[in-house]
Every structure is written in structure tokens, then in C-alpha cells.
Design a protein around this motif. Structure first.
Motif, PDB file in Angstrom:
ATOM      1  N   ARG A  66       7.870 -34.357 -32.405  1.00  0.00           N
ATOM      2  CA  ARG A  66       8.033 -35.320 -31.300  1.00  0.00           C
ATOM      3  C   ARG A  66       9.203 -34.961 -30.388  1.00  0.00           C
ATOM      4  NH1 ARG A  66       9.421 -40.473 -32.320  1.00  0.00           N
ATOM      5  NH2 ARG A  66      10.603 -39.982 -34.218  1.00  0.00           N
ATOM      6  N   PHE A  67      10.263 -34.440 -30.959  1.00  0.00           N
ATOM      7  CA  PHE A  67      11.466 -34.110 -30.195  1.00  0.00           C
ATOM      8  C   PHE A  67      11.598 -32.592 -30.059  1.00  0.00           C
ATOM      9  CE2 PHE A  67      14.241 -38.063 -31.378  1.00  0.00           C
ATOM     10  CZ  PHE A  67      13.201 -38.896 -31.000  1.00  0.00           C
ATOM     11  N   THR A  68      12.171 -32.166 -28.949  1.00  0.00           N
ATOM     12  CA  THR A  68      12.430 -30.751 -28.717  1.00  0.00           C
ATOM     13  C   THR A  68      13.836 -30.579 -28.171  1.00  0.00           C
ATOM     14  OG1 THR A  68      10.090 -30.336 -28.235  1.00  0.00           O
ATOM     15  CG2 THR A  68      11.680 -28.658 -27.545  1.00  0.00           C
ATOM     16  N   ILE A  69      14.630 -29.755 -28.845  1.00  0.00           N
ATOM     17  CA  ILE A  69      15.967 -29.433 -28.353  1.00  0.00           C
ATOM     18  C   ILE A  69      15.899 -28.104 -27.619  1.00  0.00           C
ATOM     19  CG2 ILE A  69      16.666 -28.288 -30.507  1.00  0.00           C
ATOM     20  CD1 ILE A  69      19.490 -29.445 -30.043  1.00  0.00           C
ATOM     21  N   SER A  70      16.649 -28.010 -26.531  1.00  0.00           N
ATOM     22  CA  SER A  70      16.687 -26.768 -25.771  1.00  0.00           C
ATOM     23  C   SER A  70      18.070 -26.642 -25.134  1.00  0.00           C
ATOM     24  CB  SER A  70      15.592 -26.735 -24.705  1.00  0.00           C
ATOM     25  OG  SER A  70      15.760 -27.805 -23.777  1.00  0.00           O
ATOM     26  N   ARG A  71      18.327 -25.457 -24.571  1.00  0.00           N
ATOM     27  CA  ARG A  71      19.630 -25.232 -23.969  1.00  0.00           C
ATOM     28  C   ARG A  71      19.487 -24.419 -22.702  1.00  0.00           C
ATOM     29  NH1 ARG A  71      23.005 -22.524 -28.429  1.00  0.00           N
ATOM     30  NH2 ARG A  71      24.592 -22.399 -26.796  1.00  0.00           N
ATOM     31  N   ASN A  72      20.430 -24.611 -21.803  1.00  0.00           N
ATOM     32  CA  ASN A  72      20.530 -23.823 -20.584  1.00  0.00           C
ATOM     33  C   ASN A  72      21.965 -23.308 -20.535  1.00  0.00           C
ATOM     34  OD1 ASN A  72      21.026 -22.982 -17.883  1.00  0.00           O
ATOM     35  ND2 ASN A  72      19.238 -24.144 -17.209  1.00  0.00           N
ATOM     36  N   ASN A  73      22.161 -22.072 -20.950  1.00  0.00           N
ATOM     37  CA  ASN A  73      23.531 -21.542 -21.054  1.00  0.00           C
ATOM     38  C   ASN A  73      24.249 -21.460 -19.707  1.00  0.00           C
ATOM     39  OD1 ASN A  73      23.373 -21.393 -23.839  1.00  0.00           O
ATOM     40  ND2 ASN A  73      22.804 -19.228 -23.855  1.00  0.00           N
ATOM     41  N   PRO A  74      23.596 -20.991 -18.648  1.00  0.00           N
ATOM     42  CA  PRO A  74      24.320 -20.955 -17.362  1.00  0.00           C
ATOM     43  C   PRO A  74      24.808 -22.336 -16.909  1.00  0.00           C
ATOM     44  CG  PRO A  74      22.387 -19.577 -17.251  1.00  0.00           C
ATOM     45  CD  PRO A  74      22.289 -20.354 -18.538  1.00  0.00           C
ATOM     46  N   ARG A  75      24.111 -23.384 -17.344  1.00  0.00           N
ATOM     47  CA  ARG A  75      24.509 -24.742 -16.966  1.00  0.00           C
ATOM     48  C   ARG A  75      25.331 -25.434 -18.049  1.00  0.00           C
ATOM     49  NH1 ARG A  75      19.454 -27.513 -13.631  1.00  0.00           N
ATOM     50  NH2 ARG A  75      19.322 -25.898 -12.018  1.00  0.00           N
ATOM     51  N   ASN A  76      25.617 -24.709 -19.146  1.00  0.00           N
ATOM     52  CA  ASN A  76      26.396 -25.278 -20.263  1.00  0.00           C
ATOM     53  C   ASN A  76      25.817 -26.615 -20.715  1.00  0.00           C
ATOM     54  OD1 ASN A  76      28.113 -23.110 -20.101  1.00  0.00           O
ATOM     55  ND2 ASN A  76      29.878 -24.249 -19.384  1.00  0.00           N
ATOM     56  N   THR A  77      24.505 -26.667 -20.808  1.00  0.00           N
ATOM     57  CA  THR A  77      23.837 -27.935 -21.081  1.00  0.00           C
ATOM     58  C   THR A  77      22.850 -27.791 -22.239  1.00  0.00           C
ATOM     59  OG1 THR A  77      24.030 -28.576 -18.753  1.00  0.00           O
ATOM     60  CG2 THR A  77      22.420 -29.777 -20.085  1.00  0.00           C
ATOM     61  N   VAL A  78      22.832 -28.807 -23.087  1.00  0.00           N
ATOM     62  CA  VAL A  78      21.833 -28.905 -24.144  1.00  0.00           C
ATOM     63  C   VAL A  78      21.000 -30.163 -23.880  1.00  0.00           C
ATOM     64  CG1 VAL A  78      23.446 -30.083 -25.712  1.00  0.00           C
ATOM     65  CG2 VAL A  78      21.416 -28.937 -26.634  1.00  0.00           C
ATOM     66  N   TYR A  79      19.706 -30.044 -24.114  1.00  0.00           N
ATOM     67  CA  TYR A  79      18.771 -31.130 -23.833  1.00  0.00           C
ATOM     68  C   TYR A  79      18.088 -31.601 -25.112  1.00  0.00           C
ATOM     69  CZ  TYR A  79      19.172 -29.112 -19.158  1.00  0.00           C
ATOM     70  OH  TYR A  79      19.646 -28.608 -17.961  1.00  0.00           O
ATOM     71  N   LEU A  80      17.612 -32.832 -25.068  1.00  0.00           N
ATOM     72  CA  LEU A  80      16.762 -33.343 -26.136  1.00  0.00           C
ATOM     73  C   LEU A  80      15.595 -34.062 -25.479  1.00  0.00           C
ATOM     74  CD1 LEU A  80      16.486 -33.575 -29.228  1.00  0.00           C
ATOM     75  CD2 LEU A  80      17.451 -35.883 -29.023  1.00  0.00           C
ATOM     76  N   GLN A  81      14.437 -33.425 -25.530  1.00  0.00           N
ATOM     77  CA  GLN A  81      13.215 -34.043 -25.021  1.00  0.00           C
ATOM     78  C   GLN A  81      12.614 -34.874 -26.149  1.00  0.00           C
ATOM     79  OE1 GLN A  81      11.720 -33.956 -21.888  1.00  0.00           O
ATOM     80  NE2 GLN A  81      10.323 -35.478 -22.765  1.00  0.00           N
TER      81      GLN A  81
END
Length: 114
Positions: A66-81
């Protein structure tokens, strides 16, 4: 000084979706393993998901599929969908990072209710 700032929490109906974001500053984000934890009513803070520098992920059994974690290194951001949300997902979601010591964000509130 390491700083973690979460956003994206809000009221959502059961079955709905949300995406949480956590912007990290003060650390070499690309080589870290950021994580999402949550504090739900009546329960201890628990790990929801984490993601390594190479992109490997780990999930709590309760959110797998149900949940997906991802990251965007250039934006120094981690997401949780978060998809297919249910009332048991209600709680405060915290971003966590270890960089010489533990760092926590202030949390973002997710409320799943009709």
C-alpha cells in the motif's frame, strides 16, 4: 545542523491516498538511509519504511503493498506515497535520519476518517 521538515499530512477518506514529503538539510543526504515512522493512538512509535542510499527499501508488514517510499537526492527529499488508507493508518508521521546521531522531524498528522 540537520533539519528535517515533513509535509503532506491531512484528513483523507478511507481508501484514499496521500503523499508525504520530508526535506532534509545539513547532511549528505545521498549517503543516508532516511525513514518514516508513525505514532498511532495507543501504540508506540513504529517504523513504517526506510530506503537505503542504493534505493533498497524496507516496509512494515502492515503497509506492504500500500505504501511506497522513494527519494530524490538532488532535492534532498524522501517521500512516502500512501494508498488504500484505512483508519488504522491515522497518526503522526515522522521523518527520521541518522547522521552521527538520531534526528527527527516534528511530524505531520494523517487522519483517515469518513
Amino acid at each position: 545542523q540537520v533539519r528535517l521538515v515533513e509535509s503532506g499530512g491531512e484528513l483523507v477518506q478511507p481508501g484514499g491516498s496521500l503523499r508525504l514529503s520530508c526535506v532534509v538539510s545539513g547532511a549528505n543526504f545521498a549517503i543516508t538511509t532516511p525513514a518514516w515512522y508513525r505514532q498511532t493512538p495507543g501504540r508506540e512509535r513504529e517504523l513504517v519504511a526506510n530506503i537505503t542510499s542504493s534505493g533498497a527499501t524496507n516496509y512494515a508488514d502492515s503497509v506492504k503493498g500500500r505504501f511506497t517510499i522513494s527519494r530524490n537526492n538532488p532535492r534532498n527529499t524522501v517521500y512516502l506515497q500512501m494508498n488504500s488508507l484505512n483508519p488504522e493508518d491515522t497518526g503522526v508521521y515522522y521523518c527520521y535520519l541518522y547522521w552521527r546521531r538520531d534526528f527527527w522531524g516534528k511530524g505531520t498528522l494523517v487522519t483517515v476518517s469518513s
